[in-house]
Design an enzyme around this catalytic site. Structure first.
Site, PDB file in Angstrom:
ATOM      1  CB  VAL A 128      19.822   2.774  -3.712  1.00 40.98           C
ATOM      2  CG1 VAL A 128      18.941   3.380  -4.782  1.00 40.98           C
ATOM      3  CG2 VAL A 128      19.070   1.739  -2.908  1.00 40.98           C
ATOM      4  CB  ALA A 146      14.898   1.939  -4.579  1.00 42.04           C
ATOM      5  CB  SER A 184       4.917   3.235   4.329  1.00 41.03           C
ATOM      6  OG  SER A 184       3.876   2.305   4.569  1.00 41.03           O
ATOM      7  CE1 TYR A 227       8.232  -1.069   3.433  1.00 39.89           C
ATOM      8  CE2 TYR A 227       5.978  -1.175   4.258  1.00 39.89           C
ATOM      9  CZ  TYR A 227       6.908  -0.660   3.377  1.00 39.89           C
ATOM     10  OH  TYR A 227       6.529   0.283   2.449  1.00 39.89           O
ATOM     11  NE  ARG A 277      -4.751  -2.037   6.652  1.00 38.97           N
ATOM     12  CZ  ARG A 277      -5.080  -2.504   7.844  1.00 38.97           C
ATOM     13  NH1 ARG A 277      -6.086  -1.935   8.515  1.00 38.97           N
ATOM     14  NH2 ARG A 277      -4.451  -3.528   8.378  1.00 38.97           N
TER      15      ARG A 277
END
Length: 355
Positions: free
Chosen positions: A59, A79, A122, A182, A250
């Protein structure tokens, strides 16, 4: 509808491709097949599923993206580099793959007039989840200190009085608070998508995946999820090693449910034009990491988990989701925890990507 799925040879992307194909969509896959994710290279693109065109490209490569967007009506952008990685030396790769890659894709979409985006977001954008103090109400705890973690004090205290907190469900309007490289790149992806939507009038959805598990998870890489690490240990006849005290909460959501959330987001008629709308994608049923390890051990017939007290500094203590907003799209989780874990245990992680 013709849909481009970036990262469509990966764990979640592959399930999204399958769900789109089964729903009658024409699908184009663009995947760089990075070695960190794909232990084995698939067969050359072009063959395989009818209705699915597979292209090998990155990408970050504008020419490859332009070619992949030909005739496309919408994009599911899966991606990305995921997970906490090895250490901070991974930071340039995360920024390049996730931020630059998204910017190149969005620029190409603007030029091609493609006006619908579903982004693989996320839950890491939240940092810690939602907490309440008995005295001070809703509070946001500071990042946990290394000294506290070394001493086994894993629960974040109230930032005002230092008393224990009660974790709850985090909604999409909570402020973002990224606590890893991240996480910072996932926030940046949303900001880029929001800017693209405002400037082009496009529709952008960020699906904030919580802890996704299921068949096809990558095996034994620094970027795999905790379920994959546990499953690999059990496959070797070893006890799963559970960090901290195992009580960290979680929301584990099955990859099949995540794939169908992408379908729901693509067809949603109530997504605002010219803006980004975020949706939590989760089971709505919080579990502890220790519960996941124990359930997997039972399903595999392996040794019981071992709680080690170890920690990763970038991890948060509790983050679980409210799924009220995505329910308005007609989506709800279908796969129960025990059922999903049993399926994952029998299927195991993948060694590479299917042809």
């Amino acid at each position: 509808m013709r849909v481009l799925v970036t990262g469509g040879a990966g764990f979640i992307g592959g399930h999204v491709v399958g769900a789109l194909r089964d729903a009658g969509y024409e699908v184009v896959v663009l995947d760089a097949l990075l070695a960190a994710v794909h232990a084995a290279r698939p067969a050359p693109p072009g063959g395989g599923d009818p209705g699915v065109t597979r292209l090998h490209g990155d990408v970050r490569d504008r020419a490859a993206v332009d070619a992949a967007l030909a005739g496309v009506d919408a994009v599911c952008h899966q991606a990305a580099m995921v997970g906490l990685g090895r250490d901070f030396t991974d930071a340039p790769d995360y920024v390049s793959c996730n931020e630059l890659g998204t910017a190149v894709l969005l620029a190409a979409m603007a030029s091609a007039g493609v006006g619908r985006l579903v982004l693989a977001g996320s839950m890491v954008v939240y940092g810690e989840g939602a907490y309440r103090c008995a005295e001070h109400g809703a509070v946001r705890p500071a990042p946990r200190a290394r000294a506290d973690l070394d001493a086994g004090r894993f629960e974040p205290p109230c930032p005002r009085c230092g008393e224990p907190l009660e974790p709850g469900l985090v909604g999409e309007d909570a402020p973002v608070d990224p606590r890893s490289v991240y996480a910072a790149t996932k926030v940046a992806q949303e900001h880029l998508a929001s800017a693209w939507a405002r400037m082009t009038g496009g529709r952008a959805v960020s699906l904030r995946y919580h802890n996704v598990y299921g068949p096809g998870m990558p095996r034994d890489t620094p970027y795999a999820g905790v379920a994959s690490f546990f499953r690999s240990s059990l496959a070797r006849g070893e006890a799963p090693r559970v960090f901290e005290d195992g009580a960290q909460r979680r929301d584990f959501v099955h990859v099949g449910d995540v794939a169908h959330a992408n379908l729901a987001a693509l067809t949603a008629g109530n997504v605002q034009e010219g803006a980004l709308t975020a949706f939590n994608v989760a089971s709505g049923r919080p579990r502890t990491v220790g519960e996941l390890a124990a359930e997997l051990a039972r399903a595999c017939g392996g040794p019981a988990p071992v709680v080690t007290g170890e920690y990763r500094l970038g991890d948060v203590r509790h983050v679980t989701a409210s799924i009220e907003r995505i329910a308005a799209l007609g989506w709800h989780p279908r796969v129960g925890f025990a059922e999903g874990v049993a399926e994952f245990a029998s299927a195991g992680p993948r060694e590479g990507v299917p042809a």
